[in-house]
Design a protein around this motif. Structure first.
Motif, PDB file in Angstrom:
ATOM      1  N   SER A 130      -3.123  -6.391   8.754  1.00 37.15           N
ATOM      2  CA  SER A 130      -4.191  -6.191   7.769  1.00 37.15           C
ATOM      3  C   SER A 130      -3.907  -4.982   6.896  1.00 37.15           C
ATOM      4  O   SER A 130      -3.332  -3.992   7.348  1.00 37.15           O
ATOM      5  CB  SER A 130      -5.518  -5.986   8.499  1.00 37.15           C
ATOM      6  N   THR A 131      -4.358  -5.063   5.650  1.00 38.17           N
ATOM      7  CA  THR A 131      -4.226  -3.911   4.751  1.00 38.17           C
ATOM      8  C   THR A 131      -5.187  -2.819   5.188  1.00 38.17           C
ATOM      9  O   THR A 131      -5.047  -1.669   4.792  1.00 38.17           O
ATOM     10  CB  THR A 131      -4.652  -4.304   3.310  1.00 38.17           C
ATOM     11  N   SER A 175       3.551  -3.223   3.633  1.00 44.33           N
ATOM     12  CA  SER A 175       3.697  -4.372   2.742  1.00 44.33           C
ATOM     13  C   SER A 175       3.120  -5.604   3.424  1.00 44.33           C
ATOM     14  O   SER A 175       3.479  -5.912   4.557  1.00 44.33           O
ATOM     15  CB  SER A 175       5.168  -4.606   2.409  1.00 44.33           C
ATOM     16  N   VAL A 176       2.199  -6.277   2.739  1.00 38.05           N
ATOM     17  CA  VAL A 176       1.550  -7.464   3.296  1.00 38.05           C
ATOM     18  C   VAL A 176       2.019  -8.694   2.509  1.00 38.05           C
ATOM     19  O   VAL A 176       1.705  -8.828   1.328  1.00 38.05           O
ATOM     20  CB  VAL A 176       0.015  -7.329   3.212  1.00 38.05           C
ATOM     21  N   ILE A 224       0.865  -1.178   0.000  1.00 38.77           N
ATOM     22  CA  ILE A 224       0.000   0.000   0.000  1.00 38.77           C
ATOM     23  C   ILE A 224       0.901   1.227   0.000  1.00 38.77           C
ATOM     24  O   ILE A 224       1.828   1.331   0.810  1.00 38.77           O
ATOM     25  CB  ILE A 224      -0.918   0.001   1.230  1.00 38.77           C
ATOM     26  N   GLN A 225       0.630   2.136  -0.946  1.00 44.06           N
ATOM     27  CA  GLN A 225       1.428   3.362  -1.035  1.00 44.06           C
ATOM     28  C   GLN A 225       0.534   4.581  -0.781  1.00 44.06           C
ATOM     29  O   GLN A 225      -0.633   4.582  -1.176  1.00 44.06           O
ATOM     30  CB  GLN A 225       2.048   3.483  -2.432  1.00 44.06           C
ATOM     31  N   GLU A 276     -10.614  -6.860   2.629  1.00 48.12           N
ATOM     32  CA  GLU A 276      -9.324  -6.639   3.281  1.00 48.12           C
ATOM     33  C   GLU A 276      -8.477  -7.887   3.119  1.00 48.12           C
ATOM     34  O   GLU A 276      -8.993  -8.993   2.941  1.00 48.12           O
ATOM     35  CB  GLU A 276      -9.474  -6.247   4.751  1.00 48.12           C
ATOM     36  N   VAL A 277      -7.172  -7.678   3.149  1.00 47.52           N
ATOM     37  CA  VAL A 277      -6.230  -8.789   3.040  1.00 47.52           C
ATOM     38  C   VAL A 277      -5.484  -8.873   4.368  1.00 47.52           C
ATOM     39  O   VAL A 277      -4.996  -7.856   4.865  1.00 47.52           O
ATOM     40  CB  VAL A 277      -5.230  -8.564   1.877  1.00 47.52           C
ATOM     41  N   LEU A 278      -5.439 -10.076   4.942  1.00 50.71           N
ATOM     42  CA  LEU A 278      -4.764 -10.264   6.233  1.00 50.71           C
ATOM     43  C   LEU A 278      -3.592 -11.214   6.061  1.00 50.71           C
ATOM     44  O   LEU A 278      -3.752 -12.313   5.519  1.00 50.71           O
ATOM     45  CB  LEU A 278      -5.730 -10.842   7.257  1.00 50.71           C
ATOM     46  N   ALA A 279      -2.433 -10.778   6.521  1.00 50.27           N
ATOM     47  CA  ALA A 279      -1.227 -11.606   6.428  1.00 50.27           C
ATOM     48  C   ALA A 279      -1.281 -12.709   7.479  1.00 50.27           C
ATOM     49  O   ALA A 279      -2.103 -12.671   8.401  1.00 50.27           O
ATOM     50  CB  ALA A 279       0.017 -10.751   6.633  1.00 50.27           C
TER      51      ALA A 279
END
Length: 517
Positions: free
Chosen positions: A230-231, A198-199, A31-32, A222-225
């Motif tokens: 989480s993003t 960064s995920v 994510i930027q 959402e994306v969870l590592a």
């Protein structure tokens, strides 16, 4: 191959969304956020910049502002007009929050107060700014370079008033003033997208639902590592963009899972290979009202079906599963399909499913795994393509286990006698006395014509006698009847598959009715 694009990061607490840029590689989702950086000259922090503007007779300060304390946001520069005072400094950017005007702090000032200050600040105005990295999307700030022409904001006009300070304030100077130009050794600044999070995608999971509920987020997920990072909630402007990103991230996660499986399988014997593994949501028991779900990691490995709360990373982790079931004794069942959102109803009619519940409240792509003693686990996945993979993987894992095992024997009783009942891949069904080992009866799979049970311990098996063509009924009582019935089902399905592999594929509900949307 790297995929990039603009999205919004939604903050559930403030209910604001911020512009971000996503960068997806094979292994990482980054994510930027935009920020202003010092690219040459002095190396001091670009956090605070103090700039002196000379008001011009035509164009004034050459900028517009938006926001203010009444909107719970600082006043920010919303436009910079090309070749006018603000633009010529090279040090001001759209998205800069104004912190001070001629030494007066305006961080908690209203829009009107800042407009008044700037208009009445004389010919030379010194402002201190700091780039607002999380500018709420309702400000509708363009993401591009200076100049109103490069407005990449999301189309609709902002509910906030845009005050143009290109108008002349109370300027006493009528002669053209010298332009506000950058001095040679002044630091140079640029607006850039900087990595903020960064995920890693290995063993990561995706959720389109509000935590634990059946509420599907609109164009967001959402994306969870693996470590829980989480993003945050990624929102997209269109359903198509959301679906494209969901598919792209999901594909990369699947590819990495495949790599992890290959690595794990190098350390395992041929009879103990991982067939498939991945994240699902499990519906928690006894939560019909609130419909609570929890993330679980499932694996089909060797002879067992595993349920984990945390994925197994090392060989030792496999013993730490919450539940382990023998694959011959489970039954996989697809519950609900959601084809594409609009043809959900046709699918129901086509499959003969008549359901009265509110479609919005139910999750699509559900399957259950029925286990011993009449218990079952109810799972849901995010994509139709994942459901098809789970269905295929369960079939494969069960068939392989049946062929490896060859036969399974269960203790049972009838009319006070202790008996043994064997299901054998080659021979079919055999019943013998547990003490004397005398065979009481034997039938092939093809002779089983039906069965009925009391839902507890008793089952009636109906076999056709090959000579007389008469139906013979055999009654038996088992401690765990469900496991035995599942085992019979597994063996018969594997037998059919070994004779006619095409038949099994033709029975696949998921692949038959699913467009992988």
């Amino acid at each position: 191959q790297t995929k990039t694009g603009i999205a919004l990061l939604y903050d559930e607490v403030s209910e604001n969304a911020y512009d971000i840029r996503l960068k997806l590689t094979k292994e990482v989702l980054t994510i930027q956020k935009q920020d202003v950086v010092c690219v040459s000259g002095s190396d001091h922090s670009a956090n605070h910049r103090t700039v002196t503007l000379r008001r011009q007779p035509v164009g004034g300060l050459g900028l517009s502002i938006k926001g203010g304390a009444e909107h719970k946001v600082p006043v920010v520069i919303s436009k910079i007009f090309k070749d006018q005072a603000a633009d010529q400094t090279g040090m001001l950017f759209i998205g800069d929050a104004i912190i001070q005007v001629n030494g007066i702090n305006v961080e908690s000032a209203t829009h009107e107060e800042v407009v008044h200050l700037l208009r009445n600040a004389g010919d030379e105005v010194t402002i201190t700014v700091q780039y607002l990295r999380e500018a709420p999307s309702f400000l509708k700030l363009p993401l591009g370079s200076p100049g109103p022409s490069s407005d990449h904001s999301s189309g609709a006009s902002s509910p906030l008033f845009d005050s143009g300070l290109h108008l002349n304030g109370n300027s006493t100077n009528t002669a053209p003033s010298s332009p506000s130009s950058p001095i040679a050794n002044e630091p140079k600044y640029e607006k850039r997208w900087l990595d903020t999070l960064s995920v890693p995608l290995s063993m990561a999971r995706i959720s389109r639902y509000k935590a634990g509920t059946d509420k599907l987020r609109s164009n967001a997920f959402e994306v969870l590592a693996l470590d829980g990072v989480s993003t945050g909630i990624l929102q997209f402007y269109t359903a198509q963009e959301s679906a494209d990103w969901l598919r792209a991230i999901s594909t990369n996660i699947s590819d990495l899972t495949l790599q992890n499986m290959k690595m794990a399988n190098k350390c395992c014997s041929p009879s103990d290979q991982v067939i498939h593994m991945g994240w699902v949501n499990e519906k928690l028991e006894g939560t019909d009202s609130s419909q609570l779900y929890r993330f679980k990691f499932l694996a089909l490995k060797g002879s067992s079906f595993y349920i984990f709360s945390i994925p197994p990373v090392s060989t030792l982790d496999w013993v730490r599963a919450e539940k382990i079931y023998n694959l011959c004794e489970v039954l996989f069942k697809i519950h609900k399909l959601w084809l594409a959102d609009d043809c959900w109803l046709q699918a129901n009619l086509y499959l003969g499913i008549h359901q009265d519940f509110d479609l919005e409240e139910q999750r699509p792509y559900c399957f259950s795994v029925m286990v011993g003693h009449g218990k079952s686990h109810y799972f849901n996945v995010e994509l139709g393509s994942e459901l098809a993979v789970w269905e295929k993987s369960f079939q494969r894992a069960i068939f392989m286990e049946v062929q490896r095992t060859g036969s399974k024997t269960y203790m049972c009783s009838w009319q006070g006698d202790t008996l043994c009942f064997t299901v054998d891949f080659a021979l079919g069904f055999t019943c013998f006395d547990s003490k004397t080992k005398n065979v009481l009866w034997r039938f092939k799979f093809s002779q089983l014509k039906g069965s009925s049970d009391d839902g507890k311990t008793r089952v009636k098996l109906l076999f056709q006698n090959l000579d007389t063509k008469q139906i013979e009924t055999k009654e038996l009582e088992f401690q765990d009847l469900t496991a035995v019935l599942h085992c019979i089902h597994s063996f018969i399905a594997a037998k059919v598959a070994s004779v006619d592999p095409v038949f099994i594929d033709s029975q696949s509900i998921a692949r038959k009715y699913m467009y992988s949307n």
